[in-house]
Motif scaffolding. Structure first.
Motif, PDB file in Angstrom:
ATOM      1  N   THR A  12       0.804  -1.214  -0.032  1.00  0.00           N
ATOM      2  CA  THR A  12      -0.161   0.045  -0.165  1.00  0.00           C
ATOM      3  C   THR A  12       0.551   1.298  -0.014  1.00  0.00           C
ATOM      4  OG1 THR A  12      -1.702   1.276   1.360  1.00  0.00           O
ATOM      5  CG2 THR A  12      -0.444  -0.334   2.759  1.00  0.00           C
ATOM      6  N   ILE A  13       0.583   2.027  -0.986  1.00  0.00           N
ATOM      7  CA  ILE A  13       1.361   3.285  -1.234  1.00  0.00           C
ATOM      8  C   ILE A  13       0.552   4.338  -0.649  1.00  0.00           C
ATOM      9  CG2 ILE A  13       2.021   4.942  -2.979  1.00  0.00           C
ATOM     10  CD1 ILE A  13       4.289   2.842  -2.698  1.00  0.00           C
ATOM     11  N   SER A  14       1.424   5.454  -0.069  1.00  0.00           N
ATOM     12  CA  SER A  14       0.478   6.561   0.622  1.00  0.00           C
ATOM     13  C   SER A  14      -0.301   7.523  -0.740  1.00  0.00           C
ATOM     14  CB  SER A  14       1.567   7.576   1.109  1.00  0.00           C
ATOM     15  OG  SER A  14       2.438   7.999   0.358  1.00  0.00           O
ATOM     16  N   ASN A  15       0.646   7.725  -1.762  1.00  0.00           N
ATOM     17  CA  ASN A  15       0.001   8.614  -2.822  1.00  0.00           C
ATOM     18  C   ASN A  15       0.821   8.398  -4.036  1.00  0.00           C
ATOM     19  OD1 ASN A  15      -1.235  10.576  -4.183  1.00  0.00           O
ATOM     20  ND2 ASN A  15      -0.788  12.210  -2.986  1.00  0.00           N
ATOM     21  N   THR A  16       0.265   7.702  -5.078  1.00  0.00           N
ATOM     22  CA  THR A  16       1.206   7.733  -6.118  1.00  0.00           C
ATOM     23  C   THR A  16       0.874   8.912  -7.294  1.00  0.00           C
ATOM     24  OG1 THR A  16      -0.983   6.669  -7.330  1.00  0.00           O
ATOM     25  CG2 THR A  16       0.621   5.198  -6.518  1.00  0.00           C
ATOM     26  N   GLN A  17       0.384  10.114  -6.703  1.00  0.00           N
ATOM     27  CA  GLN A  17       0.535  11.166  -7.424  1.00  0.00           C
ATOM     28  C   GLN A  17       1.928  11.747  -6.901  1.00  0.00           C
ATOM     29  OE1 GLN A  17      -2.905  13.777  -6.413  1.00  0.00           O
ATOM     30  NE2 GLN A  17      -3.566  13.328  -8.339  1.00  0.00           N
ATOM     31  N   ASN A  18       2.584  11.484  -5.839  1.00  0.00           N
ATOM     32  CA  ASN A  18       3.975  11.616  -5.710  1.00  0.00           C
ATOM     33  C   ASN A  18       4.846  10.933  -6.571  1.00  0.00           C
ATOM     34  OD1 ASN A  18       6.614  10.732  -4.532  1.00  0.00           O
ATOM     35  ND2 ASN A  18       5.914  11.965  -2.723  1.00  0.00           N
ATOM     36  N   THR A  19       5.695  11.755  -7.410  1.00  0.00           N
ATOM     37  CA  THR A  19       6.214  10.803  -8.510  1.00  0.00           C
ATOM     38  C   THR A  19       7.537   9.833  -8.306  1.00  0.00           C
ATOM     39  OG1 THR A  19       7.677  12.952  -8.497  1.00  0.00           O
ATOM     40  CG2 THR A  19       6.046  12.752  -9.923  1.00  0.00           C
ATOM     41  N   PHE A  20       8.050  10.146  -6.905  1.00  0.00           N
ATOM     42  CA  PHE A  20       8.811   9.153  -6.502  1.00  0.00           C
ATOM     43  C   PHE A  20       8.198   7.910  -6.174  1.00  0.00           C
ATOM     44  CE2 PHE A  20      11.137   6.773  -2.842  1.00  0.00           C
ATOM     45  CZ  PHE A  20      12.151   6.439  -3.860  1.00  0.00           C
ATOM     46  N   PHE A  21       6.865   8.020  -5.506  1.00  0.00           N
ATOM     47  CA  PHE A  21       6.286   6.816  -4.941  1.00  0.00           C
ATOM     48  C   PHE A  21       5.379   6.224  -6.261  1.00  0.00           C
ATOM     49  CE2 PHE A  21       5.638   9.184  -0.533  1.00  0.00           C
ATOM     50  CZ  PHE A  21       6.739   8.600  -0.178  1.00  0.00           C
ATOM     51  N   LYS A  22       5.276   6.918  -7.196  1.00  0.00           N
ATOM     52  CA  LYS A  22       4.857   6.370  -8.308  1.00  0.00           C
ATOM     53  C   LYS A  22       5.947   5.408  -8.859  1.00  0.00           C
ATOM     54  CE  LYS A  22       1.548   5.956 -11.736  1.00  0.00           C
ATOM     55  NZ  LYS A  22       2.253   5.330 -12.795  1.00  0.00           N
ATOM     56  N   ALA A  23       7.060   5.817  -8.940  1.00  0.00           N
ATOM     57  CA  ALA A  23       8.065   5.097  -9.652  1.00  0.00           C
ATOM     58  C   ALA A  23       8.301   4.030  -8.715  1.00  0.00           C
ATOM     59  CB  ALA A  23       9.352   5.908  -9.753  1.00  0.00           C
ATOM     60  N   PHE A  24       8.330   3.999  -7.740  1.00  0.00           N
ATOM     61  CA  PHE A  24       8.398   2.862  -6.906  1.00  0.00           C
ATOM     62  C   PHE A  24       7.250   1.846  -6.893  1.00  0.00           C
ATOM     63  CE2 PHE A  24       7.113   0.300  -3.034  1.00  0.00           C
ATOM     64  CZ  PHE A  24       8.463  -0.292  -2.635  1.00  0.00           C
ATOM     65  N   TYR A  25       5.926   2.506  -7.015  1.00  0.00           N
ATOM     66  CA  TYR A  25       4.910   1.288  -7.349  1.00  0.00           C
ATOM     67  C   TYR A  25       4.979   0.797  -8.702  1.00  0.00           C
ATOM     68  CZ  TYR A  25      -0.164   0.171  -7.617  1.00  0.00           C
ATOM     69  OH  TYR A  25      -1.373  -0.374  -7.770  1.00  0.00           O
ATOM     70  N   ASP A  26       5.552   1.505  -9.681  1.00  0.00           N
ATOM     71  CA  ASP A  26       5.705   0.999 -11.040  1.00  0.00           C
ATOM     72  C   ASP A  26       6.736  -0.159 -11.119  1.00  0.00           C
ATOM     73  OD1 ASP A  26       3.734   2.450 -12.169  1.00  0.00           O
ATOM     74  OD2 ASP A  26       5.091   4.073 -13.017  1.00  0.00           O
ATOM     75  N   ALA A  27       8.028   0.289 -10.371  1.00  0.00           N
ATOM     76  CA  ALA A  27       9.027  -0.779 -10.176  1.00  0.00           C
ATOM     77  C   ALA A  27       8.521  -2.122  -9.228  1.00  0.00           C
ATOM     78  CB  ALA A  27      10.148  -0.283  -9.373  1.00  0.00           C
ATOM     79  N   TYR A  28       7.763  -2.084  -8.357  1.00  0.00           N
ATOM     80  CA  TYR A  28       7.038  -3.098  -7.565  1.00  0.00           C
ATOM     81  C   TYR A  28       6.114  -3.745  -8.613  1.00  0.00           C
ATOM     82  CZ  TYR A  28       4.544  -5.461  -3.600  1.00  0.00           C
ATOM     83  OH  TYR A  28       4.255  -6.208  -2.593  1.00  0.00           O
ATOM     84  N   GLU A  29       5.401  -3.343  -9.380  1.00  0.00           N
ATOM     85  CA  GLU A  29       4.314  -3.768 -10.169  1.00  0.00           C
ATOM     86  C   GLU A  29       5.158  -4.856 -11.194  1.00  0.00           C
ATOM     87  OE1 GLU A  29       0.263  -2.265 -11.904  1.00  0.00           O
ATOM     88  OE2 GLU A  29       1.978  -1.357 -12.334  1.00  0.00           O
ATOM     89  N   THR A  30       6.286  -4.106 -11.719  1.00  0.00           N
ATOM     90  CA  THR A  30       7.206  -4.879 -12.764  1.00  0.00           C
ATOM     91  C   THR A  30       7.862  -6.050 -11.922  1.00  0.00           C
ATOM     92  OG1 THR A  30       7.881  -2.838 -13.768  1.00  0.00           O
ATOM     93  CG2 THR A  30       9.204  -4.739 -14.414  1.00  0.00           C
TER      94      THR A  30
END
Length: 304
Positions: A12-30
């Motif tokens: 669970t990510i706090s907020n994917t509008q934060n570009t760093f957390f979005k990058a983390f979310y995308d890397a996690y998904e990959t």
């Protein structure tokens, strides 16, 4: 890293509008897509701690044995640990629940970049470019007059980035330059908040003295860049994270420099740690970084 063990985990990510957390979310998904042995639940809390708590409940009810949690509110870290410590292994990412809370739960871990290193690298980059650009010293007093945008209040990483960036500029052996802090405000790691803060600074006559602006992350640096651009003010501007948007801004001259916060490797470490914990195997199996007090720090890197 070797193949992951058979496991069920959640993120669970706090907020994917934060570009760093979005990058983390995308890397996690990959990474999840590449690991057939891992069943994973992914969710975005949209900056709502209650929503995140509900996501944790749902993931546990679906069978997740370990969770990667990027807290919405760091001040709620102890509450989250008290509530879930006995139910599931917790891998906190980027936003620490606090050292005391972490110490109370043998099932709680923390994965982050080394915030001290981030601050040092940012400070060194300022010093390097300061020496190469004598015109930055507007009043020619031999001091760096600067403004600092700090992230969340009480955020250990923000505090370390701030402290070490500032102290590196002044005290680094042979390179250090006297400094003067002109403005310092928390802008919550948020682009819009930072834009508003810097917009207010600009209205203050003291801002004319500022020779460098530092931000704890790229989102705040980009907000500062917008505020400065609207007033056609050009001040050296330094961020941290090396998000794609920030790298573009450096290329175009809207930002001066940033430091790489390695989202890809942090995502791999957090997922692998959670997977190991869920499978009840050695937590560090397949992880190339050391762990101290259940904390793993992935190095920051210079951006060339």
């Amino acid at each position: 890293m070797s193949d992951y063990p058979q496991s069920t985990v959640g993120l669970t990510i706090s907020n994917t509008q934060n570009t760093f957390f979005k990058a983390f979310y995308d890397a996690y998904e990959t990474e999840v897509a590449a690991q057939s042995s891992v069943t994973a639940f992914l969710d975005n809390a949209n900056n709502d701690q209650e929503a995140q708590n509900q996501q944790i409940e749902t993931m546990i009810s679906k069978g997740a044995k370990a969770l990667v949690v990027n807290l919405v509110d760091v001040n709620q870290g102890e509450v989250v640990i008290q509530r879930y410590c006995d139910k599931v292994s917790l891998v906190f990412f980027n936003r620490s629940p606090g050292d005391k809370a972490l110490a109370k739960c043998q099932n709680a871990y923390f994965v982050d970049g080394d915030a001290t290193q981030a601050g040092i690298l940012q400070g060194l980059k300022v010093l390097d470019l300061w020496k190469k650009n004598p015109s930055w010293d507007k009043n020619q007093d031999g001091k760096i007059q600067f403004a600092m945008l700090e992230g969340l209040v009480g955020h250990a990483g923000a505090q370390a980035r701030t402290k070490w960036s500032m102290s590196t500029m002044e005290n680094y052996p042979t390179l250090g330059v006297p400094t003067e802090l002109v403005f310092h405000e928390h802008a919550m790691f948020n682009k819009d908040v930072a834009k508003g803060v810097v917009g207010q600074w600009i209205l203050n006559p003291e801002f004319a003295r500022v020779e460098v602006v530092l931000a704890n992350n790229d989102a705040m640096a980009l907000g500062a860049a917008e505020a400065l651009s609207e007033k056609q003010i050009n001040v050296p501007l330094f961020g941290i994270d090396a998000t794609s948007e920030a790298l573009e801004a450096v290329k175009s001259g809207r930002m001066t420099a940033t430091v790489l916060n390695d989202a890809k490797n942090q995502a791999k470490v957090a997922l692998r740690l959670a997977s190991n914990l869920a499978a009840e195997t050695d937590p560090l199996n397949g992880i190339d970084y050391r762990m101290e007090h259940r904390i793993i720090q992935v190095p920051y890197q210079e951006v060339q």
